[in-house]
Scaffold this motif. Structure first.
Motif, PDB file in Angstrom:
ATOM      1  N   SER A 135      60.235  47.916  22.698  1.00 60.02           N
ATOM      2  CA  SER A 135      60.432  47.731  24.277  1.00 60.02           C
ATOM      3  C   SER A 135      59.390  48.443  25.144  1.00 60.02           C
ATOM      4  O   SER A 135      59.104  48.541  26.167  1.00 60.02           O
ATOM      5  N   VAL A 136      58.591  49.524  24.051  1.00 62.64           N
ATOM      6  CA  VAL A 136      57.234  50.248  24.704  1.00 62.64           C
ATOM      7  C   VAL A 136      56.067  49.681  24.564  1.00 62.64           C
ATOM      8  O   VAL A 136      55.230  49.689  25.062  1.00 62.64           O
ATOM      9  N   LYS A 137      55.937  49.088  23.164  1.00 66.01           N
ATOM     10  CA  LYS A 137      54.443  48.777  22.725  1.00 66.01           C
ATOM     11  C   LYS A 137      55.044  47.951  21.444  1.00 66.01           C
ATOM     12  O   LYS A 137      55.491  48.323  20.520  1.00 66.01           O
ATOM     13  N   ASP A 138      54.367  46.701  21.672  1.00 66.39           N
ATOM     14  CA  ASP A 138      54.533  45.873  20.488  1.00 66.39           C
ATOM     15  C   ASP A 138      53.599  46.300  19.235  1.00 66.39           C
ATOM     16  O   ASP A 138      52.481  46.923  19.303  1.00 66.39           O
ATOM     17  N   ASP A 139      54.161  46.035  17.976  1.00 64.61           N
ATOM     18  CA  ASP A 139      53.504  46.614  16.768  1.00 64.61           C
ATOM     19  C   ASP A 139      52.689  45.045  16.349  1.00 64.61           C
ATOM     20  O   ASP A 139      53.289  44.155  15.967  1.00 64.61           O
ATOM     21  N   PRO A 140      51.612  45.017  16.509  1.00 59.23           N
ATOM     22  CA  PRO A 140      50.620  43.934  16.257  1.00 59.23           C
ATOM     23  C   PRO A 140      50.777  43.584  14.646  1.00 59.23           C
ATOM     24  O   PRO A 140      50.499  42.237  14.128  1.00 59.23           O
ATOM     25  N   LEU A 141      51.199  44.556  13.691  1.00 65.86           N
ATOM     26  CA  LEU A 141      51.460  44.139  12.246  1.00 65.86           C
ATOM     27  C   LEU A 141      52.934  43.798  12.076  1.00 65.86           C
ATOM     28  O   LEU A 141      53.007  43.443  11.027  1.00 65.86           O
ATOM     29  N   PRO A 197      54.792  41.884  14.621  1.00 63.19           N
ATOM     30  CA  PRO A 197      55.125  41.315  16.141  1.00 63.19           C
ATOM     31  C   PRO A 197      56.408  40.584  16.591  1.00 63.19           C
ATOM     32  O   PRO A 197      56.873  39.668  15.711  1.00 63.19           O
ATOM     33  N   GLN A 198      56.837  41.085  17.708  1.00 63.66           N
ATOM     34  CA  GLN A 198      57.904  40.390  18.081  1.00 63.66           C
ATOM     35  C   GLN A 198      58.048  39.099  18.553  1.00 63.66           C
ATOM     36  O   GLN A 198      59.031  38.312  18.395  1.00 63.66           O
ATOM     37  N   LYS A 199      56.985  38.476  18.601  1.00 62.25           N
ATOM     38  CA  LYS A 199      56.598  36.974  18.841  1.00 62.25           C
ATOM     39  C   LYS A 199      57.109  35.996  17.465  1.00 62.25           C
ATOM     40  O   LYS A 199      57.558  34.969  17.541  1.00 62.25           O
ATOM     41  N   ASN A 200      57.329  36.810  16.247  1.00 63.58           N
ATOM     42  CA  ASN A 200      57.799  36.111  15.075  1.00 63.58           C
ATOM     43  C   ASN A 200      59.273  36.244  14.821  1.00 63.58           C
ATOM     44  O   ASN A 200      59.666  35.855  14.006  1.00 63.58           O
ATOM     45  N   ARG A 201      59.841  36.760  16.044  1.00 61.76           N
ATOM     46  CA  ARG A 201      61.537  36.468  16.184  1.00 61.76           C
ATOM     47  C   ARG A 201      61.901  35.838  17.463  1.00 61.76           C
ATOM     48  O   ARG A 201      62.051  36.495  18.405  1.00 61.76           O
ATOM     49  N   PRO A 202      61.710  34.645  17.473  1.00 51.86           N
ATOM     50  CA  PRO A 202      61.657  33.792  19.002  1.00 51.86           C
ATOM     51  C   PRO A 202      63.058  33.924  19.259  1.00 51.86           C
ATOM     52  O   PRO A 202      64.090  34.097  18.376  1.00 51.86           O
ATOM     53  N   LEU A 203      63.283  33.900  20.576  1.00 44.31           N
ATOM     54  CA  LEU A 203      64.654  34.084  21.116  1.00 44.31           C
ATOM     55  C   LEU A 203      65.226  32.604  21.444  1.00 44.31           C
ATOM     56  O   LEU A 203      64.920  31.689  21.197  1.00 44.31           O
ATOM     57  N   ALA A 204      66.643  32.809  20.964  1.00 47.04           N
ATOM     58  CA  ALA A 204      67.682  31.559  20.966  1.00 47.04           C
ATOM     59  C   ALA A 204      67.744  31.126  22.618  1.00 47.04           C
ATOM     60  O   ALA A 204      67.486  32.067  23.540  1.00 47.04           O
ATOM     61  N   PRO A 205      67.761  29.972  22.875  1.00 51.88           N
ATOM     62  CA  PRO A 205      67.895  29.019  21.874  1.00 51.88           C
ATOM     63  C   PRO A 205      67.049  28.147  21.516  1.00 51.88           C
ATOM     64  O   PRO A 205      67.055  26.960  20.975  1.00 51.88           O
ATOM     65  N   THR A 253      46.744  28.200  12.053  1.00 43.82           N
ATOM     66  CA  THR A 253      45.479  27.647  12.784  1.00 43.82           C
ATOM     67  C   THR A 253      44.523  28.799  12.754  1.00 43.82           C
ATOM     68  O   THR A 253      43.227  28.131  12.786  1.00 43.82           O
ATOM     69  N   GLY A 254      44.784  29.805  12.470  1.00 42.77           N
ATOM     70  CA  GLY A 254      43.713  31.120  12.639  1.00 42.77           C
ATOM     71  C   GLY A 254      43.153  31.272  14.101  1.00 42.77           C
ATOM     72  O   GLY A 254      42.375  32.219  14.102  1.00 42.77           O
ATOM     73  N   LEU A 255      43.900  30.607  15.155  1.00 30.64           N
ATOM     74  CA  LEU A 255      43.386  30.956  16.378  1.00 30.64           C
ATOM     75  C   LEU A 255      44.434  32.079  16.858  1.00 30.64           C
ATOM     76  O   LEU A 255      45.506  31.929  16.618  1.00 30.64           O
ATOM     77  N   PRO A 256      44.102  32.684  17.993  1.00 30.51           N
ATOM     78  CA  PRO A 256      45.151  33.579  18.595  1.00 30.51           C
ATOM     79  C   PRO A 256      46.135  32.766  19.176  1.00 30.51           C
ATOM     80  O   PRO A 256      46.024  31.668  19.604  1.00 30.51           O
ATOM     81  N   THR A 257      47.388  33.234  19.200  1.00 27.11           N
ATOM     82  CA  THR A 257      48.579  32.317  19.370  1.00 27.11           C
ATOM     83  C   THR A 257      49.609  33.508  20.421  1.00 27.11           C
ATOM     84  O   THR A 257      49.747  34.505  19.853  1.00 27.11           O
ATOM     85  N   THR A 258      50.295  32.924  21.137  1.00 29.40           N
ATOM     86  CA  THR A 258      51.378  33.716  21.790  1.00 29.40           C
ATOM     87  C   THR A 258      52.622  33.341  21.214  1.00 29.40           C
ATOM     88  O   THR A 258      53.781  33.906  21.551  1.00 29.40           O
ATOM     89  N   GLY A 259      52.736  32.396  20.369  1.00 31.29           N
ATOM     90  CA  GLY A 259      53.790  31.977  19.614  1.00 31.29           C
ATOM     91  C   GLY A 259      53.934  32.744  18.435  1.00 31.29           C
ATOM     92  O   GLY A 259      53.139  33.350  17.700  1.00 31.29           O
ATOM     93  N   PRO A 260      54.989  32.195  17.602  1.00 34.27           N
ATOM     94  CA  PRO A 260      55.094  32.766  16.134  1.00 34.27           C
ATOM     95  C   PRO A 260      53.951  32.500  15.370  1.00 34.27           C
ATOM     96  O   PRO A 260      53.172  31.257  15.399  1.00 34.27           O
ATOM     97  N   ASP A 261      53.421  33.433  14.431  1.00 40.01           N
ATOM     98  CA  ASP A 261      52.297  33.344  13.757  1.00 40.01           C
ATOM     99  C   ASP A 261      52.671  33.677  12.212  1.00 40.01           C
ATOM    100  O   ASP A 261      53.202  34.771  11.630  1.00 40.01           O
ATOM    101  N   PRO A 262      52.685  32.522  11.303  1.00 44.62           N
ATOM    102  CA  PRO A 262      53.101  33.011   9.992  1.00 44.62           C
ATOM    103  C   PRO A 262      52.210  33.798   9.151  1.00 44.62           C
ATOM    104  O   PRO A 262      52.616  33.632   8.037  1.00 44.62           O
ATOM    105  N   SER A 263      51.005  34.043   9.543  1.00 48.04           N
ATOM    106  CA  SER A 263      50.293  35.064   8.926  1.00 48.04           C
ATOM    107  C   SER A 263      50.636  36.438   9.050  1.00 48.04           C
ATOM    108  O   SER A 263      50.002  37.309   8.659  1.00 48.04           O
ATOM    109  N   GLN A 264      51.704  36.859  10.046  1.00 48.63           N
ATOM    110  CA  GLN A 264      52.229  37.966  10.171  1.00 48.63           C
ATOM    111  C   GLN A 264      53.507  38.199   9.651  1.00 48.63           C
ATOM    112  O   GLN A 264      54.358  37.056   9.668  1.00 48.63           O
TER     113      GLN A 264
END
Length: 561
Positions: free
Chosen positions: A251-257, A259-267, A304-315
């Motif tokens: 809630s203060v700073k995302d951890d890039p190692l 990342p919150q994007k790897n827990r998508p919000l329901a639904p 894909t190896g490209l930057p993404t704002t969505g879930p990233d399976p490499s993290q």
């Protein structure tokens, strides 16, 4: 990451490897390959092994064979010593010693390796601690020693240590201490239990501020001997996907190692149908419940190896408040008692796009027989021998076949991956469209979409001889046991190179494969009550007889036979 040559002077980590192999069409290899059915792979009845590995020869015993009898003792360790008098080398890292269990003095041979819950040590490092520090000591720890009485001596061949092997718990996360890598688990009294990851800081692995950090958290350990396996995701979801405690409050700073994007919000949970995956036999993933904040079952998009704002399976994926977890670890007493966890599994179904890398695995329960071919034990008693294997693994890929390998050691210490899951072992993919036979696809054909399961109660004769200290599982989208002669001869050099050179993802893990030590060797048993106890045929385990090559543990001295 575990290196090829491993000295017993250091923590010998278990390993998870991966490779970014060529992408396979959505739906994975398993859809085309699987010919078996149901949730368990097993050998076809009466089938003959495509090759035979000879059993190691019976050695010259140090006492008359009638004086050899097996033991498997578990108790609280007392009076552990380190002594190099019987060692063929003068290296203190190789020293054995003695330990007392339930009043019985057990001889620990030189070069014996101690298997901790998620870590592997020499006997000297277990007693003295890694780096000379063992805060929890040795007295009172639970120790299981497997060996033989040799004349009047109890000599161990295998040793397993924990504080308490049955110390496990389950609960819902009600809070997270990000700075200290700890989960607050709800108890029945309105309070919480602190479960802190035993995850030592790793030199060279840096957080967003450039400081050394742990593999799955900020990095902390009250006793390194009881740590997580930092080369395997012993901190994972129910599919084997690696999990983490964020190093900062998201809630203060995302951890890039982590990342919150790897827990998508329901639904907005990407299920199999949305991912374009033909449904496995278990069916579609469950939809999130009303009011549920985070997705608990979803498919990661392909990497894909490209930057993404969505879930990233490499993290890795972060734990969240509300997750239910199972945990196992060591009870640490202090101002506030807490569990120092080496293993945490979240009740989450996180999958990866079939046929792509990275994907992830984790090995659950498994055991292997020692494959003694004789109906009469060395001491003359009738015995029931065990040429079998059972194994369950979790995989994030519901379609791609999973293979099993023994990790043979060459004299130079390098690994030869001995493939032991052809059609004759698994009953699957008997007539392949391409590539090798066999593999396991029960995650596609069975009741659970993450479970790759083998039950070989009667393995083909000669296929499982000379079992190793460690077993590897790997998916075929990573490395393939490619046939060069119909289906029985594979390109061994290419296979070994593939595993060795696999790329790194998820904070230093190598997805797509998983290596674990064997905690359960199934030794021969007496047929007739009242006969002399048959010995444990430890002489059929090559790593005890011959050692594990240059830079690794040598043969046991004295031998437990």
């Amino acid at each position: 990451m575990r290196t090829t040559n491993v000295r017993p002077t250091t923590i010998r980590k278990l390993t998870i490897f991966c490779a970014a192999a060529g992408l396979i069409a959505t739906g994975g290899m398993g859809t085309a390959l699987a010919k078996g059915g149901g949730g368990t792979a097993k050998p076809p009845k009466g089938i003959v092994s495509p090759w035979v590995v000879p059993t190691l020869a019976t050695p010259a015993f140090s006492v008359p064979a009638a004086q050899l009898h097996g033991f498997d003792d578990t108790g609280l360790a007392r009076n552990a010593t380190v002594d190099g008098a019987a060692c063929p080398t003068a290296d203190p890292a190789d020293f054995g010693g003695t330990v007392t269990i339930n009043g019985v003095v057990i001889t620990i041979p030189c070069n014996l390796i101690v298997q901790m819950p998620a870590n592997t040590l020499s006997w000297a490092d277990f007693v003295h601690g890694t780096g000379g520090s063992a805060p929890l000591g040795t007295d009172g720890l639970e120790l299981r020693a497997v060996g033989n009485t040799v004349g009047t001596k109890h000599i161990a061949g295998l040793a397993f240590v924990s504080q308490q092997s049955a110390n496990t718990g389950r609960g819902e996360i009600k809070g997270i201490d990000y700075a200290n890598g700890a989960l607050k688990i709800a108890n029945a009294a309105g309070g919480s239990v602190t479960v802190q990851l035993n995850d030592p800081k790793i030199a060279g692995l840096h957080d967003s501020a450039g400081a050394d950090t742990g593999r799955f958290s900020n990095g902390q350990s009250p006793d390194n001997r009881f740590s997580v396996d930092q080369d395997n995701p012993t901190i994972h979801a129910g599919t084997g996907y690696p999990m983490c405690v964020p190093r900062t409050d998201p809630s203060v700073k995302d951890d890039p190692l982590c990342p919150q994007k790897n827990r998508p919000l329901a639904p907005g949970c990407r299920n199999f149908s949305v991912a374009g995956v033909v449904l496995p036999a278990s069916g579609e993933l469950s939809a999130p419940a009303a009011g549920q904040k985070y997705c608990s079952q979803y498919v990661m998009p392909a990497f894909t190896g490209l930057p993404t704002t969505g879930p990233d399976p490499s993290q890795q994926a972060p734990f969240e408040v509300g997750d239910t977890v199972d945990y196992s670890g060591t009870l640490i007493h202090g101002t506030e008692d807490y569990i120092s966890a080496h293993t945490v599994e979240a009740n989450l179904g996180i999958y990866t796009q079939p046929g792509t890398q990275p994907s992830y695995l984790a090995i659950g329960e498994f055991g292997v027989g020692t494959a003694d071919p004789l109906a009469t034990a060395a001491n003359g008693a009738a015995q029931e021998t065990q040429d079998r294997m059972f194994l369950e693994a979790e995989t994030t890929d519901v379609k791609t076949a999973v293979d099993i390998y023994y990790e043979d050691r060459n004299p130079d210490g390098s690994v030869r991956n001995r493939w032991i899951s052809p059609f004759e072992m698994t009953g699957e993919n008997g007539v392949p469209i391409s590539g090798p036979t066999g593999g396991i696809t029960t995650q596609n054909t069975g009741a659970q979409p993450q479970r790759a399961r083998l039950r070989a109660t009667k393995a083909p004769n000669g296929l499982l001889s000379q079992p190793d200290r460690t077993v590897r599982v790997g998916v075929r989208s990573l490395c393939l046991p490619t046939p060069v002669n119909v289906t029985t001869t594979i390109n061994q050099a290419a296979l070994d190179a593939c595993f060795k050179n696999a790329p790194i993802r998820a904070n230093g893990l190598q997805p797509g494969q998983y290596i674990a030590p064997v905690f359960e060797y199934i030794f021969p048993e007496n047929v007739m009550p009242g006969d002399p106890i048959v010995p444990n045929d430890l002489w059929h385990l090559p790593f005890l007889v011959n050692g594990e090559g240059t830079g690794n543990a040598a043969a046991l001295a004295p031998s437990p036979w």
